[in-house]
Design an enzyme around this catalytic site. Structure first.
Site, PDB file in Angstrom:
ATOM      1  N   LYS A  36      46.131  35.303  46.304  1.00 30.25           N
ATOM      2  CA  LYS A  36      45.312  35.499  47.500  1.00 30.25           C
ATOM      3  C   LYS A  36      46.166  35.843  48.715  1.00 30.25           C
ATOM      4  O   LYS A  36      45.845  36.742  49.477  1.00 30.25           O
ATOM      5  CB  LYS A  36      44.466  34.253  47.743  1.00 30.25           C
ATOM      6  CG  LYS A  36      43.482  33.985  46.596  1.00 30.25           C
ATOM      7  CD  LYS A  36      42.746  32.681  46.767  1.00 30.25           C
ATOM      8  CE  LYS A  36      41.752  32.461  45.636  1.00 30.25           C
ATOM      9  NZ  LYS A  36      42.398  32.329  44.308  1.00 30.25           N
TER      10      LYS A  36
ATOM     11  N   ASN B 182      45.895  39.820  41.280  1.00 30.52           N
ATOM     12  CA  ASN B 182      46.065  38.852  40.194  1.00 30.52           C
ATOM     13  C   ASN B 182      47.273  39.217  39.349  1.00 30.52           C
ATOM     14  O   ASN B 182      47.268  40.227  38.636  1.00 30.52           O
ATOM     15  CB  ASN B 182      44.808  38.818  39.335  1.00 30.52           C
ATOM     16  CG  ASN B 182      43.625  38.226  40.071  1.00 30.52           C
ATOM     17  OD1 ASN B 182      43.420  37.025  40.067  1.00 30.52           O
ATOM     18  ND2 ASN B 182      42.859  39.080  40.738  1.00 30.52           N
TER      19      ASN B 182
ATOM     20  N   GLU C 275      42.006  40.135  46.191  1.00 29.45           N
ATOM     21  CA  GLU C 275      43.034  39.373  45.489  1.00 29.45           C
ATOM     22  C   GLU C 275      43.897  40.335  44.674  1.00 29.45           C
ATOM     23  O   GLU C 275      43.436  41.408  44.274  1.00 29.45           O
ATOM     24  CB  GLU C 275      42.429  38.317  44.549  1.00 29.45           C
ATOM     25  CG  GLU C 275      41.669  37.217  45.245  1.00 29.45           C
ATOM     26  CD  GLU C 275      41.230  36.101  44.304  1.00 29.45           C
ATOM     27  OE1 GLU C 275      41.797  36.005  43.182  1.00 29.45           O
ATOM     28  OE2 GLU C 275      40.332  35.337  44.673  1.00 29.45           O
TER      29      GLU C 275
ATOM     30  N   ASP D 247      41.448  42.907  42.641  1.00 30.51           N
ATOM     31  CA  ASP D 247      40.030  42.625  42.865  1.00 30.51           C
ATOM     32  C   ASP D 247      39.577  43.408  44.089  1.00 30.51           C
ATOM     33  O   ASP D 247      40.146  43.259  45.179  1.00 30.51           O
ATOM     34  CB  ASP D 247      39.802  41.132  43.065  1.00 30.51           C
ATOM     35  CG  ASP D 247      39.961  40.352  41.769  1.00 30.51           C
ATOM     36  OD1 ASP D 247      40.090  40.984  40.703  1.00 30.51           O
ATOM     37  OD2 ASP D 247      39.957  39.109  41.832  1.00 30.51           O
TER      38      ASP D 247
ATOM     39  N   ARG E  61      29.383  34.523  43.537  1.00 32.21           N
ATOM     40  CA  ARG E  61      30.714  34.721  42.988  1.00 32.21           C
ATOM     41  C   ARG E  61      30.745  35.811  41.922  1.00 32.21           C
ATOM     42  O   ARG E  61      29.995  35.764  40.947  1.00 32.21           O
ATOM     43  CB  ARG E  61      31.241  33.403  42.403  1.00 32.21           C
ATOM     44  CG  ARG E  61      31.418  32.319  43.436  1.00 32.21           C
ATOM     45  CD  ARG E  61      31.706  30.992  42.791  1.00 32.21           C
ATOM     46  NE  ARG E  61      30.594  30.534  41.955  1.00 32.21           N
ATOM     47  CZ  ARG E  61      30.635  29.462  41.171  1.00 32.21           C
ATOM     48  NH1 ARG E  61      31.752  28.749  41.109  1.00 32.21           N
ATOM     49  NH2 ARG E  61      29.583  29.113  40.453  1.00 32.21           N
TER      50      ARG E  61
ATOM     51  N   ARG F 162      37.321  44.579  39.031  1.00 32.58           N
ATOM     52  CA  ARG F 162      38.686  44.349  38.569  1.00 32.58           C
ATOM     53  C   ARG F 162      39.288  45.703  38.163  1.00 32.58           C
ATOM     54  O   ARG F 162      38.820  46.347  37.233  1.00 32.58           O
ATOM     55  CB  ARG F 162      38.675  43.384  37.394  1.00 32.58           C
ATOM     56  CG  ARG F 162      39.979  43.266  36.605  1.00 32.58           C
ATOM     57  CD  ARG F 162      41.144  42.788  37.434  1.00 32.58           C
ATOM     58  NE  ARG F 162      40.907  41.540  38.127  1.00 32.58           N
ATOM     59  CZ  ARG F 162      40.973  40.327  37.585  1.00 32.58           C
ATOM     60  NH1 ARG F 162      41.262  40.200  36.305  1.00 32.58           N
ATOM     61  NH2 ARG F 162      40.770  39.264  38.313  1.00 32.58           N
TER      62      ARG F 162
ATOM     63  N   LYS G  54      38.078  30.078  50.561  1.00 26.27           N
ATOM     64  CA  LYS G  54      38.588  29.795  49.223  1.00 26.27           C
ATOM     65  C   LYS G  54      39.883  28.991  49.312  1.00 26.27           C
ATOM     66  O   LYS G  54      40.657  29.144  50.264  1.00 26.27           O
ATOM     67  CB  LYS G  54      38.901  31.103  48.467  1.00 26.27           C
ATOM     68  CG  LYS G  54      37.719  32.018  48.265  1.00 26.27           C
ATOM     69  CD  LYS G  54      38.086  33.230  47.439  1.00 26.27           C
ATOM     70  CE  LYS G  54      38.870  34.247  48.216  1.00 26.27           C
ATOM     71  NZ  LYS G  54      39.034  35.526  47.485  1.00 26.27           N
TER      72      LYS G  54
ATOM     73  N   ARG H 124      32.132  43.137  38.344  1.00 25.81           N
ATOM     74  CA  ARG H 124      31.546  41.860  37.951  1.00 25.81           C
ATOM     75  C   ARG H 124      30.432  41.527  38.944  1.00 25.81           C
ATOM     76  O   ARG H 124      30.689  41.180  40.095  1.00 25.81           O
ATOM     77  CB  ARG H 124      32.634  40.786  37.908  1.00 25.81           C
ATOM     78  CG  ARG H 124      33.709  41.126  36.871  1.00 25.81           C
ATOM     79  CD  ARG H 124      35.006  40.417  37.095  1.00 25.81           C
ATOM     80  NE  ARG H 124      35.625  40.786  38.362  1.00 25.81           N
ATOM     81  CZ  ARG H 124      36.744  40.248  38.827  1.00 25.81           C
ATOM     82  NH1 ARG H 124      37.372  39.332  38.130  1.00 25.81           N
ATOM     83  NH2 ARG H 124      37.234  40.634  39.987  1.00 25.81           N
TER      84      ARG H 124
END
Length: 329
Positions: free
Chosen positions: A128, A287, A285, A277, A237, A214, A163, A229
């Site tokens: 993050k 990842n 984000e 993301d 979320r 993603r 978050k 997503r």
């Protein structure tokens, strides 16, 4: 490549993975199809002995079989530097045990193994916070312990997302509306009354229809399709673990621009498999620990992402300097 490539994977218990969704299994199947020998470890199998990274390693065979997708041989203790590739696929939480694991893996890297993703990058690139290195790619974002600063950010931005910095899978992600009376308790909870950093971002309404996409990067280059997503109607979320629906889509020009901004830095840092993301054209984000989404994309498009990943590993192995003597100091 000439001789058989030896790959060791550090992962969560393979018997507990979700066969239909597990990205690590997809990568291992691709490596095995090239004739690579596979070897299995869990975090508890790692150790440092007199500066040498070692592990209790078991030979691994994987299968495209939903009922019996793996078998393991007898364990032996081996120096991790003896492997050509060490694949780090342990899921977060990114806690002190995870950090200690990166120290062990860095010793393996110094002894000659190609460790993916690179241990130093795993430590340095919080998924993050590392977005701050690319502010041109992000919506308004604040990382702070100060609850008054969080409240001021909310007043300026309107609807916000709050978050923790160490979570995964949508855990403890809060969406706050303007004037939400729960805001103070959310700030208190996530910062432990101002004792821990948390992240606050402007809410991006595109998530409701376009989802949290993603985008996978392999050695800095994007896979041509993203996995959007889409949250459940009763949830905010965009996480598959939280029940979001994965819908594949082609990359947009904006996606490719984001990849061009971020991909080369990740490639140069040895981060060969990364998930970006993206919501509404902004990065939320980066990842680097154990990105997922491969199985879902391969079901929807004519892709072999595992093969692309193994290709990248082979290129890295070919370009490496001759293996050094294992370091013990």
């Amino acid at each position: 490549m000439g001789s058989t490539v030896r790959l060791a994977v550090v992962m969560d218990p393979i018997g507990h993975i979700k066969y239909a969704k597990d990205t690590t299994l997809a990568l291992l199947l691709a490596a095995q199809s090239r004739g690579w020998s596979l070897h299995y470890l869990e975090q508890q199998d790692l150790r440092l002995r007199d500066g040498v990274a070692e592990g209790r390693v078991r030979p691994l065979t994987v299968r495209a079989d939903a009922q019996q997708w793996y078998s393991l041989g007898e364990p032996t203790v081996r120096a991790l530097g003896q492997f050509d590739v060490v694949l780090m696929r342990k899921d977060p939480p990114f806690d002190t045990e995870y950090i200690y694991t990166t120290y062990v893996l860095e010793r393996a890297e110094l002894a000659g193994a190609l460790v993916v993703n690179r241990p130093r990058g795993l430590r340095d690139m919080n998924e993050k916070v590392y977005t701050a290195w690319f502010p041109q790619c992000c919506a308004p974002t604040l990382v702070t312990r100060d609850m008054a600063e969080m409240a001021a950010f909310a007043a300026a931005q309107g609807k916000i997302v709050v978050k923790p910095l160490h979570g995964m899978g949508g855990h403890s992600v809060f969406v706050l509306e303007p004037g939400d009376k729960n805001a103070r308790v959310v700030f208190e909870t996530l910062t432990d009354d101002g004792q821990r950093f948390a992240i606050v971002q402007k809410y991006l309404p595109d998530i409701a229809t376009g989802g949290d996409s993603r985008v996978l990067l392999i050695d800095g280059e994007p896979v041509p399709y993203a996995l959007a997503r889409i949250p459940l109607a009763e949830d905010n979320r965009g996480n598959l673990a939280a029940g979001a629906k994965g819908v594949g889509r082609a990359l947009t020009e904006r996606d490719r621009w984001l990849c061009g901004q971020i991909g080369p830095t990740l490639r140069d840092a040895g981060m060969l498999f990364v998930g970006l993301d993206v919501i509404g054209g902004y990065i939320t984000e980066i990842n680097v620990t154990s990105p997922t989404g491969v199985r879902e994309l391969e079901r929807q498009f004519p892709l072999d992402i595992g093969a692309l990943f193994v290709d990248a590993l082979e290129r890295r192995l070919i370009g490496r300097a001759p293996r050094a003597t294992i370091l013990t100091t």
